[in-house]
Scaffold this motif. Structure first.
Motif, short mmCIF file in Angstrom:
data_model
loop_
_atom_site.label_atom_id
_atom_site.label_comp_id
_atom_site.label_asym_id
_atom_site.label_seq_id
_atom_site.Cartn_x
_atom_site.Cartn_y
_atom_site.Cartn_z
N PHE A 105 0.82 -1.20 0.00
CA PHE A 105 0.00 0.00 0.00
C PHE A 105 0.85 1.25 0.00
N VAL A 106 0.26 2.29 -0.55
CA VAL A 106 0.81 3.64 -0.50
C VAL A 106 -0.31 4.48 0.08
N ALA A 107 0.00 5.23 1.12
CA ALA A 107 -1.03 6.04 1.76
C ALA A 107 -0.44 7.36 2.22
N GLU A 108 -1.30 8.36 2.23
CA GLU A 108 -0.91 9.67 2.77
C GLU A 108 -1.93 10.07 3.82
N ASN A 109 -1.43 10.41 5.00
CA ASN A 109 -2.28 10.92 6.07
C ASN A 109 -1.63 12.19 6.61
N ALA A 110 -2.08 12.64 7.75
CA ALA A 110 -1.54 13.88 8.33
C ALA A 110 -0.05 13.78 8.64
N ASP A 111 0.46 12.57 8.82
CA ASP A 111 1.88 12.37 9.12
C ASP A 111 2.75 12.32 7.87
N GLY A 112 2.16 12.24 6.70
CA GLY A 112 2.92 12.18 5.46
C GLY A 112 2.60 10.95 4.64
N VAL A 113 3.48 10.67 3.70
CA VAL A 113 3.30 9.55 2.77
C VAL A 113 4.05 8.35 3.32
N MET A 114 3.43 7.17 3.21
CA MET A 114 4.06 5.94 3.67
C MET A 114 3.81 4.84 2.67
N VAL A 115 4.70 3.86 2.68
CA VAL A 115 4.58 2.66 1.87
C VAL A 115 4.65 1.49 2.84
N GLY A 116 3.86 0.45 2.59
CA GLY A 116 3.89 -0.65 3.54
C GLY A 116 3.25 -1.93 3.03
N TYR A 117 3.28 -2.91 3.90
CA TYR A 117 2.73 -4.24 3.59
C TYR A 117 2.44 -4.96 4.89
N ARG A 118 1.58 -5.98 4.80
CA ARG A 118 1.24 -6.76 5.99
C ARG A 118 2.38 -7.73 6.32
#
Length: 142
Positions: A105-118
């Protein structure tokens, strides 16, 4: 007795995933991160089967479920599989089919952009987790 064994098994499975997802901050825009992830997947010789636009879905359905909370500015999940890795983990245990396909996943929230996986259970599924880690490392280094 079967219910007890099932409850214990469920508890053990839940504990195996209790760590939560692996997330890595991305120093750049959501669009750049999404492009970097897709490119890193393709660089591994894999094909993105589907991009789930989770962020758009959450915005679209918020009012329908009685919520006005913004969870992400944007969020996508890149879905794909690896014939080589999937065959290895499923030959070790055919029930590893439950973990396929894989997603980053690629997501952006109030803390910024992140990339991740389970995270995945110990054992053969660590081959998948290693693949995901390599892809994410390549994506965030670009």
């Amino acid at each position: 007795m079967k219910k007890l064994i099932a409850a214990i098994s469920l508890g053990l499975c839940t504990a195996a995933y209790a760590e939560g997802p692996v997330t890595v901050p991305y120093d750049g825009s959501f669009e750049d991160a999404a492009f970097a992830v897709e490119s890193a997947i393709v660089d591994q010789g894999l094909v993105v089967d589907y991009v789930s636009h989770v962020g758009e879905m959450l915005v679209r359905t918020g009012a329908d479920v009685g919520s006005d909370k913004t969870l992400f500015k944007e969020a996508d999940i890149f879905i794909f599989c690896s014939a080589v890795v999937s065959r290895k983990v499923m030959e070790a245990d055919p029930m590893n089919i439950a973990h396929c396909p894989y997603g980053i996943f690629v997501a952006e929230n109030a803390d910024g952009v992140m990339v991740g996986y389970r995270t995945y259970p110990e054992g053969p599924m660590q081959l998948v987790q290693d693949l995901l880690a390599r892809i994410v490392a390549e994506a965030v280094e670009e």
